[in-house]
Every structure is written in C-alpha cells, then in structure tokens.
Design an enzyme around this catalytic site. Sequence first.
Site, PDB file in Angstrom:
ATOM      1  N   ASP A   1       0.860  -1.180   0.000  1.00 31.69           N
ATOM      2  CA  ASP A   1       0.000   0.000   0.000  1.00 31.69           C
ATOM      3  C   ASP A   1       0.909   1.248   0.000  1.00 31.69           C
ATOM      4  OD1 ASP A   1      -1.674   2.093   0.560  1.00 31.69           O
ATOM      5  OD2 ASP A   1      -2.583   1.187   2.341  1.00 31.69           O
TER       6      ASP A   1
ATOM      7  N   GLU B   1      30.025   7.700   4.651  1.00 29.27           N
ATOM      8  CA  GLU B   1      30.123   6.286   4.997  1.00 29.27           C
ATOM      9  C   GLU B   1      29.989   5.436   3.743  1.00 29.27           C
ATOM     10  OE1 GLU B   1      26.684   4.452   6.908  1.00 29.27           O
ATOM     11  OE2 GLU B   1      25.933   6.488   7.223  1.00 29.27           O
TER      12      GLU B   1
ATOM     13  N   CYS C   1      26.099   8.034   9.855  1.00 31.86           N
ATOM     14  CA  CYS C   1      25.506   9.329   9.471  1.00 31.86           C
ATOM     15  C   CYS C   1      25.979  10.475  10.345  1.00 31.86           C
ATOM     16  CB  CYS C   1      23.989   9.254   9.547  1.00 31.86           C
ATOM     17  SG  CYS C   1      23.312   7.915   8.584  1.00 31.86           S
TER      18      CYS C   1
ATOM     19  N   SER D   1      17.487  -0.363  15.151  1.00 34.50           N
ATOM     20  CA  SER D   1      18.015   0.937  14.723  1.00 34.50           C
ATOM     21  C   SER D   1      17.075   2.067  15.144  1.00 34.50           C
ATOM     22  CB  SER D   1      18.271   0.959  13.206  1.00 34.50           C
ATOM     23  OG  SER D   1      17.075   1.081  12.466  1.00 34.50           O
TER      24      SER D   1
ATOM     25  N   HIS E   1      18.396  14.242  11.996  1.00 37.69           N
ATOM     26  CA  HIS E   1      18.812  13.285  10.971  1.00 37.69           C
ATOM     27  C   HIS E   1      17.546  12.547  10.523  1.00 37.69           C
ATOM     28  CE1 HIS E   1      20.560  10.022   8.846  1.00 37.69           C
ATOM     29  NE2 HIS E   1      20.277   9.136   9.764  1.00 37.69           N
TER      30      HIS E   1
ATOM     31  N   ASN F   1      17.176   8.766   2.299  1.00 38.09           N
ATOM     32  CA  ASN F   1      18.257   8.893   3.276  1.00 38.09           C
ATOM     33  C   ASN F   1      19.544   9.307   2.571  1.00 38.09           C
ATOM     34  OD1 ASN F   1      19.881   8.803   5.518  1.00 38.09           O
ATOM     35  ND2 ASN F   1      19.390   6.693   6.077  1.00 38.09           N
TER      36      ASN F   1
HETATM   37  P1  HMG Z   1       9.138  -2.134   7.858  1.00 34.93           P
HETATM   38  O1  HMG Z   1       9.311  -3.557   8.160  1.00 34.93           O
HETATM   39  O2  HMG Z   1       8.657  -1.771   6.514  1.00 34.93           O
HETATM   40  O3  HMG Z   1       8.288  -1.424   9.002  1.00 34.93           O
HETATM   41  O4  HMG Z   1      10.538  -1.408   8.086  1.00 34.93           O
HETATM   42  P2  HMG Z   1       6.820  -1.562   9.509  1.00 34.93           P
HETATM   43  O5  HMG Z   1       6.120  -2.743   8.935  1.00 34.93           O
HETATM   44  O6  HMG Z   1       6.982  -1.433  10.983  1.00 34.93           O
HETATM   45  O7  HMG Z   1       6.091  -0.261   8.891  1.00 34.93           O
HETATM   46  C1  HMG Z   1       6.605   1.008   9.034  1.00 34.93           C
HETATM   47  C2  HMG Z   1       5.484   1.953   9.468  1.00 34.93           C
HETATM   48  O8  HMG Z   1       4.493   2.010   8.443  1.00 34.93           O
HETATM   49  C3  HMG Z   1       4.732   1.489  10.729  1.00 34.93           C
HETATM   50  O9  HMG Z   1       4.421   2.659  11.482  1.00 34.93           O
HETATM   51  C4  HMG Z   1       3.440   0.906  10.175  1.00 34.93           C
HETATM   52  O10 HMG Z   1       2.356   0.947  11.088  1.00 34.93           O
HETATM   53  C5  HMG Z   1       3.204   1.846   9.012  1.00 34.93           C
HETATM   54  P3  HMG Z   1       4.933   2.814  13.015  1.00 34.93           P
HETATM   55  O11 HMG Z   1       4.319   1.704  13.760  1.00 34.93           O
HETATM   56  O12 HMG Z   1       6.438   2.675  12.943  1.00 34.93           O
HETATM   57  O13 HMG Z   1       4.508   4.183  13.384  1.00 34.93           O
HETATM   58  N1  HMG Z   1       2.310   1.293   7.985  1.00 34.93           N
HETATM   59  C6  HMG Z   1       1.364   2.016   7.369  1.00 34.93           C
HETATM   60  N2  HMG Z   1       0.992   3.296   7.509  1.00 34.93           N
HETATM   61  C7  HMG Z   1      -0.032   3.742   6.712  1.00 34.93           C
HETATM   62  N3  HMG Z   1      -0.657   2.962   5.799  1.00 34.93           N
HETATM   63  C8  HMG Z   1      -0.312   1.678   5.642  1.00 34.93           C
HETATM   64  C9  HMG Z   1       0.744   1.151   6.446  1.00 34.93           C
HETATM   65  N4  HMG Z   1       1.337  -0.060   6.538  1.00 34.93           N
HETATM   66  C10 HMG Z   1       2.289   0.040   7.487  1.00 34.93           C
HETATM   67  N5  HMG Z   1      -0.942   0.921   4.742  1.00 34.93           N
HETATM   68  C11 HMG Z   1      12.164   0.223   8.655  1.00 34.93           C
HETATM   69  C12 HMG Z   1      10.705  -0.040   8.400  1.00 34.93           C
HETATM   70  C13 HMG Z   1      12.370   1.677   8.936  1.00 34.93           C
HETATM   71  C14 HMG Z   1      12.616  -0.592   9.885  1.00 34.93           C
HETATM   72  C15 HMG Z   1      12.981  -0.219   7.410  1.00 34.93           C
HETATM   73  O14 HMG Z   1      12.622   0.606   6.326  1.00 34.93           O
HETATM   74  C16 HMG Z   1      14.465  -0.175   7.609  1.00 34.93           C
HETATM   75  O15 HMG Z   1      15.068  -1.101   8.144  1.00 34.93           O
HETATM   76  N6  HMG Z   1      15.147   0.951   7.170  1.00 34.93           N
HETATM   77  C17 HMG Z   1      16.575   1.115   7.338  1.00 34.93           C
HETATM   78  C18 HMG Z   1      16.972   1.409   8.757  1.00 34.93           C
HETATM   79  C19 HMG Z   1      16.651   2.813   9.195  1.00 34.93           C
HETATM   80  O16 HMG Z   1      16.428   3.706   8.413  1.00 34.93           O
HETATM   81  N7  HMG Z   1      16.683   3.020  10.534  1.00 34.93           N
HETATM   82  C20 HMG Z   1      16.430   4.327  11.096  1.00 34.93           C
HETATM   83  C21 HMG Z   1      17.166   4.552  12.403  1.00 34.93           C
HETATM   84  S1  HMG Z   1      18.894   4.211  12.235  1.00 34.93           S
HETATM   85  C22 HMG Z   1      19.542   5.631  11.477  1.00 34.93           C
HETATM   86  O17 HMG Z   1      18.920   6.637  11.419  1.00 34.93           O
HETATM   87  C23 HMG Z   1      20.905   5.505  10.921  1.00 34.93           C
HETATM   88  C24 HMG Z   1      20.985   5.304   9.424  1.00 34.93           C
HETATM   89  O18 HMG Z   1      20.688   6.515   8.767  1.00 34.93           O
HETATM   90  C25 HMG Z   1      22.359   4.781   9.038  1.00 34.93           C
HETATM   91  C26 HMG Z   1      23.572   5.522   9.553  1.00 34.93           C
HETATM   92  O19 HMG Z   1      23.637   6.050  10.636  1.00 34.93           O
HETATM   93  O20 HMG Z   1      24.554   5.454   8.829  1.00 34.93           O
HETATM   94  C27 HMG Z   1      19.998   4.261   8.926  1.00 34.93           C
END
Ligand code: HMG
Length: 383
Positions: free
Chosen positions: A30, A80, A112, A202, A234, A273
């Site tokens: 979705d 990075e 980051c 994370s 960030h 990002n």
């Molecule tokens: P996911 O498995 O897609 O997450 O991974 P999800 O199933 O929990 O869904 C995400 C959100 O969408 C949830 O909301 C759902 O409810 C919502 P929340 O509960 O979190 O508020 N959702 C919907 N909303 C509206 N309509 C819908 C619907 N369906 C679901 N139909 C995840 C998400 C971010 C974990 C993944 O994308 C990921 O692993 N990303 C990479 C890691 C990342 O960005 N981490 C951030 C913190 S770490 C950081 O900032 C450092 C970094 O930049 C690296 C560095 O430092 O170098 C990453």
Amino acid sequence: MTGIGIHDLAVATGHHVLELDDLAERLGVDPAKYHVGIGQDAFSVPAPDEDIVTMGAAAAKEIIDRHGVDGIRTVLFATESGVDQSKAAGVFVHGLLGLPQNVRVVELKQACYGGTAAVQLALGIVARAPHERVLVIAADVARYDVDTAAEPTQGAGAAAILVSADPDLIEIEPAAGVFTADVDDFWRPNDRSTALVDGRLSVSAYVDAFVGAWDDLAAQGGPAYGDIVRFVHHQPFTKMALKAHRKLTQHVGVPFDESELAIGFTYNRQTGNTYTASLWIGLAALLDLDDDLAGERIALFSYGSGSVGELITGIVQPSYREHRRTGRVRNLLDARVPLTVDAYRELHAAGAATSEDVERPHVTTAPFRFAGVRGGARQYEAS
Ligand code: HMG
C-alpha cells in the site's frame, strides 16, 4: 571574538529519482505505508557517472563560486560510502575544484554522524584561527539490498557547509549533548556495498541516542526546551524524526506538536536517506521556509548508527534571509530524471564500487562526473 558557525550551505543530489508509488506497485505494498508509515515520497538515485565525489564536488562548487577560496585551509569530507579505503574523497574534490595546495584534506567516518563530527572539528579550527574558514562536505549514497524492508529508505545526496567566524546563517552555541553506545543496529562490512541493518533495533537506538544527547546537553548547561523554536533531525526516513521527538517530549514533559517538525522534511521526503548529509539537507529545508527565524534558536540532532548521537543548538542570524538561495534545492529535485523500477534495479545491481578498469557512460548533467576506472584508479572530470 564574534560567534562561529554556518556561513553558507549548499545541497546536491543524484541525477535520477525513483517514485515510491512505483516501488509500492511493484512490491504489492500500500503506497500509504511509504507516504504516511515512513514519511517518504521518493529517493534520489545516482547516474552511473555519479558518486559521493561528484555530488560532494557539485555542492562544494556552489560554496566556492559564492565565496572564493580565501581563508579555506581545511576540507573535511564526511561519508560512509567512501570510494577508496585509503585516499580521502575530499582530495578528488580538491582537484576538481582547483583548490590551492596549502589546504589540508581528510575523510571522516561514523555512519551518518560523520557530517556533524566534521562541523564540530571545523568549529574548533576556526576558534583557534578565526581568520580561517573550513569547507565541510557530507555526501552519501544509501544502499540496501533490494527486496528488503530497508529498500524504500535508500537515497543519495550531499551538503557542503562553510564554517566561519561571524557567520551569515547560524551561530553554533558552545554546549553540545553527545551520546555513544556500542550497538549493532546498522553497519556495512568491508566486503559489502549494501548496508546490513536490524531495522527495529536501529529505530530504538536512534530514540535512545536522541534522549541521551538531550540529557547530556542539559547537563552541559544547554537551553531549556521552550527556548528552542525548531528542531531538525537526521532523517533516515522522516517519520523517524517524529518518533524520536515524540519520545523526547514525553521525557521532558511537554506537548508534542507534529506540525512544527514536519516543516523540515520537504527535501528529505524527496531525496531519501542521504546519511551524513541528511541533517544538513533538513536544515536547508528549514531555512528556505517563508517563516522568519531571525534571532531564533534551533536545535540540530545527528545520529549515526553504531552508534553516536549529538545535539547542538544555534542562533539563526539576523540577515540570514538575504543569504539564502531559496528555490535552488527545489529546482534540483524537480530536475531529476525519473526511473522505472527495472531501470533503478539495473543501476542498483551495477552500483558496487570496483577496481576493474571501466568507462562510464556520460549521463549526469551535474558539474562533475565519474569517468571510470583506469589503471585501477578512479577518474573524475568536469562534465
Ligand atoms: P518495515 O518492516 O517496513 O516497518 O521497516 P513496519 O512494517 O513497521 O512499517 C513502518 C510503518 O508504516 C509502521 O508505522 C506501520 O504501522 C506503518 P509505526 O508503527 O512505525 O509508526 N504502515 C502504514 N501506515 C499507513 N498505511 C499503511 C501502512 N502499513 C504500514 N498501509 C524500517 C521499516 C524503517 C525498519 C525499514 O525501512 C528499515 O530497516 N530501514 C533502514 C533502517 C533505518 O532507516 N533506521 C532508522 C534509524 S537508524 C539511522 O537513522 C541511521 C541510518 O541513517 C544509518 C547511519 O547512521 O549510517 C539508517
């Protein structure tokens, strides 16, 4: 001495864009999960002849075109997604921009957080030698494996920041809140071109670092929550900033106002990002707004997985609006060339760095391009 801080800020991004609606359709997801659930609309994808060096050089060129090279004796390049294990990406930029030889150049890394570490080092250099200016470049290509939960949170972009005394944009205040914890939430081993991530860990590690950095800032004599008019975070995905900020407001015991934060999201929702550049692209979005922030205090939160967080504050300078280039980033984003999901995945598959000799097709319209690898060494040139 006058204050020290951000004198100018420029942004660059990749040549291409992938709309998350298209990815959602391909994956049977979705689209609201992306637009609302993670708060992202699209991500930038570099052309085959673009990388951190070409994006970083494009952003830095804007700064040099506006201010010249006088007083610049240091270039700090934070990334990075480095292109070489030994040579600093900033040395390529030094060559492309024709900077003088009496300039030191080095590359910095802590996920980051590297961009903010570079700004802190720059502030220290200028404090010691107020006539000097430091060019900070933060550039990254965020790459995860396709068909993973992290795929929609990729992106590409760069920010160049000129740090000087008596800055035009933001005077950075001395107190800083820092927080380090050894966590395996996100990392990229040396034999991989895509990051590994424990997504849920994370998110909680980011929140812990934000609250921890806040507490440290308070302990260092930082301002009260009510004395900060805007926070920029960030933004690995923009919803992350909201999640973390909600937790901070609970911690501090103040109401949470989503709309005050969302204003710094406009560019990051589009770039995806950009790792080290993400916070600074968020800052560019905030400064480009119509609101008059002159004289106001803002806070900037940086998080780098692994993990290090830092919260700093600054005072927006009285004449900052005269020094902005409003519309510049919007135009860059609008000029990106859309990719189909198939075309993006083809580029993704070919995106790993290589030491094999290769020529890159001329695609980018940015000022500099990665021409290819000759004799094992990367070659860059003006476009
Ligand atoms: P996911 O498995 O897609 O997450 O991974 P999800 O199933 O929990 O869904 C995400 C959100 O969408 C949830 O909301 C759902 O409810 C919502 P929340 O509960 O979190 O508020 N959702 C919907 N909303 C509206 N309509 C819908 C619907 N369906 C679901 N139909 C995840 C998400 C971010 C974990 C993944 O994308 C990921 O692993 N990303 C990479 C890691 C990342 O960005 N981490 C951030 C913190 S770490 C950081 O900032 C450092 C970094 O930049 C690296 C560095 O430092 O170098 C990453």
